[in-house]
Scaffold this motif. Structure first.
Motif, PDB file in Angstrom:
ATOM      1  N   ALA A  79       0.888  -1.369   0.031  1.00 16.11           N
ATOM      2  CA  ALA A  79       0.183  -0.089   0.089  1.00 16.11           C
ATOM      3  C   ALA A  79       0.903   1.116   0.108  1.00 16.11           C
ATOM      4  O   ALA A  79       0.300   2.269  -0.568  1.00 16.11           O
ATOM      5  N   ALA A  80       1.928   1.075   0.395  1.00 14.90           N
ATOM      6  CA  ALA A  80       3.125   2.025   0.596  1.00 14.90           C
ATOM      7  C   ALA A  80       4.589   1.698   0.325  1.00 14.90           C
ATOM      8  O   ALA A  80       5.129   1.094   1.195  1.00 14.90           O
ATOM      9  N   PRO A  81       5.100   2.088  -0.836  1.00 21.37           N
ATOM     10  CA  PRO A  81       4.570   2.627  -1.861  1.00 21.37           C
ATOM     11  C   PRO A  81       3.490   2.024  -2.704  1.00 21.37           C
ATOM     12  O   PRO A  81       3.368   0.626  -2.714  1.00 21.37           O
ATOM     13  N   LEU A  82       2.483   2.836  -3.097  1.00 20.56           N
ATOM     14  CA  LEU A  82       1.413   2.452  -3.901  1.00 20.56           C
ATOM     15  C   LEU A  82       1.488   2.561  -5.493  1.00 20.56           C
ATOM     16  O   LEU A  82       1.867   3.608  -5.957  1.00 20.56           O
ATOM     17  N   ASP A  83       1.868   1.549  -6.127  1.00 18.73           N
ATOM     18  CA  ASP A  83       2.065   1.501  -7.610  1.00 18.73           C
ATOM     19  C   ASP A  83       1.169   1.760  -8.582  1.00 18.73           C
ATOM     20  O   ASP A  83       0.434   0.807  -9.392  1.00 18.73           O
ATOM     21  N   ARG A  84       0.668   3.122  -8.483  1.00 11.72           N
ATOM     22  CA  ARG A  84      -0.232   3.549  -9.197  1.00 11.72           C
ATOM     23  C   ARG A  84      -0.287   3.346 -10.593  1.00 11.72           C
ATOM     24  O   ARG A  84      -1.166   2.765 -11.457  1.00 11.72           O
ATOM     25  N   ASP A  85       1.049   3.765 -11.269  1.00 10.79           N
ATOM     26  CA  ASP A  85       1.197   3.799 -12.524  1.00 10.79           C
ATOM     27  C   ASP A  85       1.230   2.270 -13.207  1.00 10.79           C
ATOM     28  O   ASP A  85       0.776   1.883 -14.348  1.00 10.79           O
ATOM     29  N   GLY A  86       1.894   1.308 -12.197  1.00 12.32           N
ATOM     30  CA  GLY A  86       1.993  -0.011 -12.543  1.00 12.32           C
ATOM     31  C   GLY A  86       0.520  -0.526 -12.851  1.00 12.32           C
ATOM     32  O   GLY A  86       0.393  -1.509 -13.809  1.00 12.32           O
ATOM     33  N   VAL A  87      -0.438  -0.140 -11.856  1.00 12.71           N
ATOM     34  CA  VAL A  87      -1.553  -1.030 -12.216  1.00 12.71           C
ATOM     35  C   VAL A  87      -2.604  -0.224 -13.111  1.00 12.71           C
ATOM     36  O   VAL A  87      -3.062  -0.990 -13.918  1.00 12.71           O
ATOM     37  N   ALA A  88      -2.180   1.068 -13.400  1.00 11.78           N
ATOM     38  CA  ALA A  88      -2.572   1.725 -14.537  1.00 11.78           C
ATOM     39  C   ALA A  88      -2.240   0.957 -15.961  1.00 11.78           C
ATOM     40  O   ALA A  88      -3.150   0.808 -16.909  1.00 11.78           O
ATOM     41  N   ALA A  89      -1.120   0.586 -15.821  1.00 13.09           N
ATOM     42  CA  ALA A  89      -0.595  -0.092 -17.224  1.00 13.09           C
ATOM     43  C   ALA A  89      -1.195  -1.381 -17.252  1.00 13.09           C
ATOM     44  O   ALA A  89      -1.176  -2.194 -18.655  1.00 13.09           O
ATOM     45  N   MET A  90      -1.714  -2.065 -16.219  1.00 17.89           N
ATOM     46  CA  MET A  90      -2.052  -3.428 -16.253  1.00 17.89           C
ATOM     47  C   MET A  90      -3.640  -3.736 -16.488  1.00 17.89           C
ATOM     48  O   MET A  90      -4.063  -4.907 -16.645  1.00 17.89           O
ATOM     49  N   THR A 111      -9.583   3.861  -2.990  1.00 19.80           N
ATOM     50  CA  THR A 111     -10.069   5.058  -3.465  1.00 19.80           C
ATOM     51  C   THR A 111      -9.061   6.193  -4.319  1.00 19.80           C
ATOM     52  O   THR A 111      -9.423   6.587  -5.173  1.00 19.80           O
ATOM     53  N   ASP A 112      -7.745   6.307  -3.601  1.00 24.03           N
ATOM     54  CA  ASP A 112      -6.912   6.873  -3.959  1.00 24.03           C
ATOM     55  C   ASP A 112      -6.549   6.155  -5.456  1.00 24.03           C
ATOM     56  O   ASP A 112      -6.274   7.074  -6.464  1.00 24.03           O
ATOM     57  N   LEU A 113      -6.389   4.860  -5.581  1.00 23.96           N
ATOM     58  CA  LEU A 113      -5.977   4.195  -6.870  1.00 23.96           C
ATOM     59  C   LEU A 113      -7.101   4.582  -7.903  1.00 23.96           C
ATOM     60  O   LEU A 113      -6.845   4.706  -9.186  1.00 23.96           O
ATOM     61  N   ALA A 114      -8.341   4.367  -7.369  1.00 29.40           N
ATOM     62  CA  ALA A 114      -9.588   4.730  -8.450  1.00 29.40           C
ATOM     63  C   ALA A 114      -9.416   5.880  -9.009  1.00 29.40           C
ATOM     64  O   ALA A 114      -9.676   6.258 -10.276  1.00 29.40           O
ATOM     65  N   TYR A 115      -9.103   6.992  -8.134  1.00 35.98           N
ATOM     66  CA  TYR A 115      -8.992   8.363  -8.678  1.00 35.98           C
ATOM     67  C   TYR A 115      -8.001   8.549  -9.825  1.00 35.98           C
ATOM     68  O   TYR A 115      -8.202   9.268 -10.841  1.00 35.98           O
ATOM     69  N   HIS A 116      -6.763   7.707  -9.290  1.00 32.59           N
ATOM     70  CA  HIS A 116      -5.583   7.877 -10.305  1.00 32.59           C
ATOM     71  C   HIS A 116      -6.055   7.297 -11.596  1.00 32.59           C
ATOM     72  O   HIS A 116      -5.482   7.755 -12.686  1.00 32.59           O
ATOM     73  N   LEU A 117      -6.495   6.025 -11.599  1.00 34.18           N
ATOM     74  CA  LEU A 117      -7.024   5.402 -12.854  1.00 34.18           C
ATOM     75  C   LEU A 117      -8.016   6.251 -13.833  1.00 34.18           C
ATOM     76  O   LEU A 117      -7.721   6.472 -14.828  1.00 34.18           O
ATOM     77  N   VAL A 118      -8.945   6.919 -12.977  1.00 36.56           N
ATOM     78  CA  VAL A 118     -10.014   7.793 -13.891  1.00 36.56           C
ATOM     79  C   VAL A 118      -9.104   9.083 -14.247  1.00 36.56           C
ATOM     80  O   VAL A 118      -9.138   9.677 -15.532  1.00 36.56           O
ATOM     81  N   ARG A 119      -8.309   9.577 -13.699  1.00 39.11           N
ATOM     82  CA  ARG A 119      -7.478  10.849 -14.003  1.00 39.11           C
ATOM     83  C   ARG A 119      -6.642  10.682 -15.006  1.00 39.11           C
ATOM     84  O   ARG A 119      -6.407  11.592 -16.105  1.00 39.11           O
ATOM     85  N   THR A 120      -5.798   9.520 -15.106  1.00 34.61           N
ATOM     86  CA  THR A 120      -4.898   9.331 -16.140  1.00 34.61           C
ATOM     87  C   THR A 120      -5.517   8.746 -17.401  1.00 34.61           C
ATOM     88  O   THR A 120      -4.785   8.404 -18.284  1.00 34.61           O
TER      89      THR A 120
END
Length: 233
Positions: A79-90, A111-120
């Motif tokens: 959860a920390a560090p959270l691999d936001r970009d890695g999940v977005a790519a997968m 919730t943080d990750l969901a925001y990142h997926l939508v924002r990107t």
């Protein structure tokens, strides 16, 4: 866990369940810290879990395969560090993404990750679904606790609901997202006040309705906001 410094493990009782025996043994090779991994391939939708919810997602993916739905499972690992970009790519492009966690939705990592997926742009807003714990104190009773957390049954139901095309078409999708109202372009049903469309200026009140101006305040609809006038004064 191979770090030479002291290590503290806080383990959930849900880790010690018979469902572990239904999953393949994890690799003995050390995993990179802070990097999400692909636990199961699939092209129809993406399930994202962390910790216990990876197990439930894997079990749900097996059951979904029986329905002809091939679910990809992504393991956050940390959860920390959270691999936001890695999940977005997968995540599977233009397909549903279901984020499964035990935390309550408010302030959760997912919730943080969901925001990142939508924002990107990795996922469309209407394709993102959150399955999280209930926003209540965790009960001591395991039977009560199980009813508050996402399990394979809930994941399967959510996946089948999100994967099925809506028989009502794009108009229904717009209404769900709040972009339109059922009667935004036509007259309101009898006895119901017209509803404004987002971004559209509100119409003036009907002729004859009393309006008044307070010192230093804009005009106020007295009949509609009568309860607020004492506080304004």
């Amino acid at each position: 866990m191979r770090h030479p410094d002291p290590l503290v493990l806080l383990e959930s009782p849900r880790l010690f369940t018979p469902t572990w025996t239904d999953l393949p043994e994890p690799s003995a090779a050390p995993l990179p810290f802070g990097v999400a991994g692909l636990a199961r391939p699939g092209d129809d939708l993406t399930l994202v879990g962390i910790g216990n919810t990876v197990i439930e997602s894997m079990l749900a993916a097996r059951r979904l395969a029986e329905h002809g739905v091939q679910a990809r499972v992504v393991d956050l690992r940390t959860a920390a560090p959270l691999d936001r970009d890695g999940v977005a790519a997968m995540v599977v492009p233009d397909r549903p993404v279901i984020l499964v966690g035990e935390q309550p939705r408010a302030g959760s990592v997912l919730t943080d990750l969901a925001y990142h997926l939508v924002r990107t742009g990795a996922a469309r807003p209407e394709h993102v679904e959150l399955l999280t714990g209930a926003p209540v104190p965790a009960p001591v009773s395991p039977a009560l606790l199980d009813g508050l957390l996402a399990d394979a049954d809930r994941i399967v139901r959510a996946a089948l609901d999100t994967s099925a095309p809506s028989p009502r078409g794009d108009d229904h999708e717009q209404r769900v997202r709040g972009l339109a109202r059922p009667h935004a372009d036509g007259p309101a049903p009898a006895g119901e006040r017209p509803r404004p469309v987002p971004g559209q200026r509100c119409r003036q009140p009907p002729a004859g309705r009393r309006r008044t101006a307070l010192p230093g305040r804009p005009l106020v609809d007295v009949e509609r906001h009568a309860g607020l006038l004492p506080a304004i004064r």
